[in-house]
Design a protein around this motif. Structure first.
Motif, PDB file in Angstrom:
ATOM      1  N   TRP A   1       7.897  16.779   6.570  1.00  0.00           N
ATOM      2  CA  TRP A   1       7.370  17.098   5.251  1.00  0.00           C
ATOM      3  C   TRP A   1       6.949  18.568   5.262  1.00  0.00           C
ATOM      4  N   ARG A   2       7.883  19.432   4.930  1.00  0.00           N
ATOM      5  CA  ARG A   2       7.576  20.865   5.006  1.00  0.00           C
ATOM      6  C   ARG A   2       8.275  21.633   3.887  1.00  0.00           C
ATOM      7  N   ALA A   3       7.891  22.896   3.792  1.00  0.00           N
ATOM      8  CA  ALA A   3       8.527  23.860   2.889  1.00  0.00           C
ATOM      9  C   ALA A   3       8.677  23.297   1.465  1.00  0.00           C
TER      10      ALA A   3
ATOM     11  N   LEU B   1      19.402  29.562   3.698  1.00  0.00           N
ATOM     12  CA  LEU B   1      20.312  28.574   4.269  1.00  0.00           C
ATOM     13  C   LEU B   1      19.797  28.276   5.677  1.00  0.00           C
ATOM     14  N   GLU B   2      19.138  27.135   5.782  1.00  0.00           N
ATOM     15  CA  GLU B   2      18.555  26.745   7.071  1.00  0.00           C
ATOM     16  C   GLU B   2      18.993  25.336   7.460  1.00  0.00           C
ATOM     17  N   VAL B   3      19.318  24.534   6.432  1.00  0.00           N
ATOM     18  CA  VAL B   3      19.717  23.148   6.680  1.00  0.00           C
ATOM     19  C   VAL B   3      21.246  23.086   6.588  1.00  0.00           C
TER      20      VAL B   3
ATOM     21  N   ASN C   1      16.651  30.977  12.561  1.00  0.00           N
ATOM     22  CA  ASN C   1      15.695  30.281  13.437  1.00  0.00           C
ATOM     23  C   ASN C   1      15.775  28.781  13.213  1.00  0.00           C
ATOM     24  N   ASP C   2      15.674  28.398  11.966  1.00  0.00           N
ATOM     25  CA  ASP C   2      15.759  26.964  11.678  1.00  0.00           C
ATOM     26  C   ASP C   2      17.192  26.454  11.764  1.00  0.00           C
ATOM     27  N   LEU C   3      18.117  27.258  11.266  1.00  0.00           N
ATOM     28  CA  LEU C   3      19.516  26.810  11.290  1.00  0.00           C
ATOM     29  C   LEU C   3      19.939  26.440  12.720  1.00  0.00           C
TER      30      LEU C   3
ATOM     31  N   ASP D   1      14.575  21.696  19.186  1.00  0.00           N
ATOM     32  CA  ASP D   1      13.286  22.137  18.656  1.00  0.00           C
ATOM     33  C   ASP D   1      13.014  23.611  18.991  1.00  0.00           C
ATOM     34  N   ARG D   2      12.844  24.419  17.962  1.00  0.00           N
ATOM     35  CA  ARG D   2      12.704  25.858  18.195  1.00  0.00           C
ATOM     36  C   ARG D   2      11.386  26.227  18.861  1.00  0.00           C
ATOM     37  N   SER D   3      10.402  25.323  18.829  1.00  0.00           N
ATOM     38  CA  SER D   3       9.125  25.675  19.455  1.00  0.00           C
ATOM     39  C   SER D   3       8.971  25.037  20.829  1.00  0.00           C
TER      40      SER D   3
HETATM   41 MG    MG Z   1      12.780  28.880   8.535  1.00  0.00          MG
END
Ligand code: MG
Ligand code: PEP
Length: 758
Positions: free
Chosen positions: A539-541, A612-614, A636-638, A646-648
């Motif tokens: 649940w974000r953005a 465009l990330e998804v 980063n998200d793409l 997971d980017r983190s």
């Molecule tokens: Mg992003």
């Protein structure tokens, strides 16, 4: 502490209290102290060694030859006394000469004595001396006696400092087993070099008084401090610093466990019973735990020990009233901040001119504080295990967050080498700064647009410093992250207006809030209050913004009002389906209609775009493209979605490569699919700020990049050296039949053309 120890310590303390209060000079006091301790512990010998000019010097003795006083000197690490200081540990030996570190000093006449016990005299977690007793009979001292010695050592540290008997500056070079430089390894979270002195975000408390005047009053102080600390811990669950999920919950649980641990309170109370002040009692118990823990080599226990250290420090701060963070006291020198973790707002409290770097025990690439530090241009090294055990307040530090390391207490040789690199790096920076007014144009004469990523008001100054073409990504959620409550609409309007004023003619693309997921806000939670299993996909953005449309409405109005009479650029994050764009734009249309009706000045023009990330969005570009003016690829998200990584998560940080055909072919397809539409396409993830990756993007036909300000110079220089037609053709070939490592192939390609890409 056993009751015998309490009794013994109390006995000694009562007598020492008189000695301390007497008007005799320091040396006379020390002479009396060794007599008192020797008598109370029934030992023929009692000696005090203090650190002077880097050596442990015999300052007072009962039982050893008096001619040896101020003559016998040991290096830290040498002999039994030196070992105690070096290890900040206790020795208790029935036969001193049998110990491998024993070093015989004929001038002392100590050969008659067999048993030996010694404890370090500690000041600010550094050994400043050693107190030891010796006995003719070969026997081990009892635990009670050792504990009494440790308590006395605390009193001595107060006496020694008050009498100026040691040089505290000099003591800085020594500590638990660290007498020289030490390298800390971690994970670079924000690149860069920095040097400065170590400043603890939560400063260690300096204990001024050790011997209590009124034991009952001290006991009350501790009870109150415990109550307050427990209250704080119970409250912490709701704070951003301890957001939902992950290791923070574990830490909080451990805090709770210790805070309510009866054994801990009991030991502190016993130390008070023996005659110590509340502060000294807490520190006394902590010292003992530290010594015990040092003998156990278990990383899990070491972590728990850090938790206990945090709490003991918290308790000390409460009891002594020294509660401010280092920020509230102000930085006096160039500083490297040391912390377990930080909140973004806490980081922002520091003086930007003095704060040169940050080293954290925790932290991840996308933690809030790191996003803010990157925006501030402050290098950050994270994930440094045992950080606060190795670094001491005031230690000199060289932070090399280009190579995942920092050096504490560096030797002159290391400093020199670092300074040379630092100077080179500054030279490079100066050369890049000189490119400020040069337009980014390729060797074959094509114009490339370089914009900056920003999020704070101060970041906009980077536009004129770098000569960038505009702000390609303004992360509006930063304002939300750094404030304790939801920023009111007026505050948002003010920020957006300021930002556009400062940017002048250059465009600023405002991205609507991208909160939720890993960027949790304590004041904005999901209705059910539960943590999410996969916050990055949760649940974000825009998903939050469309559900809590009050939030997006306020932001839309703030942006439209701030954009009155200007060109306004609005970008929506994490759009997965075209209808999400429609829904978000409808919120803006609604607000626009309202303002029109109110006869307010409207923006000259409004351009809408998406990130465009998804990956799903890439399959529907033909449906979305006619509705938008621009599209920015958020690599980063793409990347995390394309690789399901997971980017983190630091374990995956190095696993996948931005130069994988998976990503490059994806971007290639997006560029081709948009060729027939009037949509400006750009890249705004971290990828564009790295030279080799930027070269790849240029090869894919990307002509607009929004990057971190520090990368504008390096990328501008790169652009000037590249023939875009040539890299375009090469890239088409590589992606049609990828070589085993595109990174290696591209590096070689660049090297042949004298293009620096590291
Ligand atoms: Mg992003
Ligand atoms: C991205 O995802 O690439 C991006 C630029 O947005 P953020 O890093 O703020 O998620």
């Amino acid at each position: 502490m056993t009751s015998g120890a309490v009794e013994a310590a109390r006995n000694i303390l009562t007598r020492l209290h008189e000695v301390m209060a007497s008007r005799s000079h320091a040396q006379a006091k020390l002479n009396t102290v060794v007599e008192v301790i020797g008598e109370c512990l029934d030992s023929e010998v009692c000696s005090i060694y203090l650190l002077r000019e880097g050596m442990l010097e015999l300052f007072a003795t009962r039982g050893l030859a008096q001619e040896a006083v101020h003559v016998t000197r040991m290096a830290v690490g040498e002999g039994l006394v030196g070992t105690i200081a070096d290890q900040i540990g206790t020795l208790n030996l029935a036969e001193a000469a049998a110990h491998p570190d024993f070093s015989y000093r004929p001038e002392t006449g100590e050969e008659k004595f067999h048993s030996f016990a010694g404890v370090p005299i500690v000041r600010r977690q550094r050994a400043v001396g050693v107190l030891c007793v010796q006995h003719v009979e070969p026997r081990r001292y009892e635990e009670v006696e050792i504990e009494a010695l440790q308590t006395v050592a605390m009193v001595l540290s107060e006496l020694i400092v008050n009498a100026d008997l040691i040089d505290e500056e000099n003591a800085g070079a020594f500590g638990a087993g660290q007498t020289g430089p030490e390298q800390l390894r971690g994970l670079t979270l924000v690149k860069g070099l920095a040097s400065g002195v170590a400043v603890f975000h939560q400063p260690r408390v300096t204990i001024e008084h050790v011997v209590a005047e009124d034991t009952e009053a001290e006991r009350q102080r501790v009870i109150l401090a415990f109550d307050k600390m427990r209250e704080q811990i119970d409250r912490m669950a709701g704070q951003a610093e301890f957001g939902v999920g992950g290791e923070h919950e574990e830490v909080l649980e451990t805090y709770r466990m210790f805070a309510y641990d009866e054994g801990w309170t009991r030991r502190i109370n016993e130390a008070i019973d023996s005659g110590l002040t509340a502060e000294a009692a807490i520190e006394r118990v902590q010292q003992r735990t530290r010594m015990r823990m040092r003998q156990i080599d278990d990383p899990l226990l070491a972590d728990r020990m850090h938790d206990l250290e945090d709490l003991a420090n918290r308790l000390l701060r409460i009891v002594s009233g020294q509660i401010g963070t280092a920020a509230s006291m102000g930085l006096r020198n160039d500083a490297i901040l040391i912390a377990r973790n930080l909140g973004p707002a806490e980081l922002l409290e520091y003086d930007r001119r003095r704060l040169k770097g940050v080293i954290l025990e925790e932290g991840s690439l996308t933690s809030h504080v790191v996003i803010v530090a990157r925006a501030m241009g402050i290098p950050v090294l994270g994930r440094v295990r045992g950080l606060r055990g190795v670094v001491r307040e005031g230690d000199q530090l060289l932070l090399d967050a280009d190579h995942d390391i920092a050096t504490v207490r560096p030797s002159p040789g290391i400093i020199e080498a670092f300074e040379t690199r630092f100077a080179k790096s500054r030279e490079r920076q100066a050369a890049y700064a000189a490119l400020r007014d040069v337009l980014p144009t390729s060797r074959d004469g094509q114009r490339v647009y370089l914009m900056i990523n920003a999020g704070l008001r101060d970041d906009i100054a980077n536009l004129s410093l770098t000569g960038a073409d505009g702000v390609g990504l303004f992360r509006t959620e930063f304002q939300f992250l750094v404030s304790a409550t939801l920023p009111q609409r007026e505050r948002q309007t003010r920020l957006y207006r300021d930002v556009m004023d400062t940017a002048g003619d250059k465009p600023v693309i405002f991205r609507t809030v991208d909160i939720g997921g890993d960027k949790t806000l304590p004041y904005l939670r999901h209705d059910d209050g539960e943590g999410e299993e996969n916050p990055a996909m949760g649940w974000r953005a825009l998903r939050v913004a469309l559900e809590r449309d009050g939030l997006l409405k306020a932001q839309a109005r703030a942006l439209l009002e701030a954009g009155a009479g200007r060109n306004l650029y609005v970008m929506f994050p994490m759009v997965a389906e075209p209808w999400e764009f429609d829904a978000a734009k409808a919120v803006f249309d609604g607000q626009l209609a309202y303002l029109k009706q109110q006869k307010k000045v409207l923006p000259e023009a409004i351009r809408y775009g998406v990130m465009l990330e998804v990956p799903a969005m890439a399959e529907q570009l033909d449906l979305l493209a006619p509705k938008i003016s621009f599209l920015s690829i958020g690599t980063n998200d793409l990347t995390q979605f394309l690789f399901a990584a997971d980017r983190s998560n630091p374990k995956l940080a190095e696993r996948y490569d931005w130069l994988s055909p998976a990503i490059l072919r994806f971007i290639q397809r997006v560029v081709r699919n948009l060729e027939d539409f009037r949509v400006d396409i750009s890249v705004c993830g971290e990828m564009g700020g790295r030279r080799l990756e930027a070269l790849a993007l240029l090869g894919l036909g990307i002509r607009r990049m929004s990057i971190t300000p520090a990368s504008v110079g390096p990328i501008k220089e790169l652009v000037g050296k590249v023939d875009l037609r040539e890299i375009g053709e090469a890239m088409a070939g590589w992606l049609a039949a990828p070589p085993p490592s595109l990174r290696a192939t591209m590096s070689a390609w660049a090297a042949e053309r004298d293009i620096h890409v590291d």
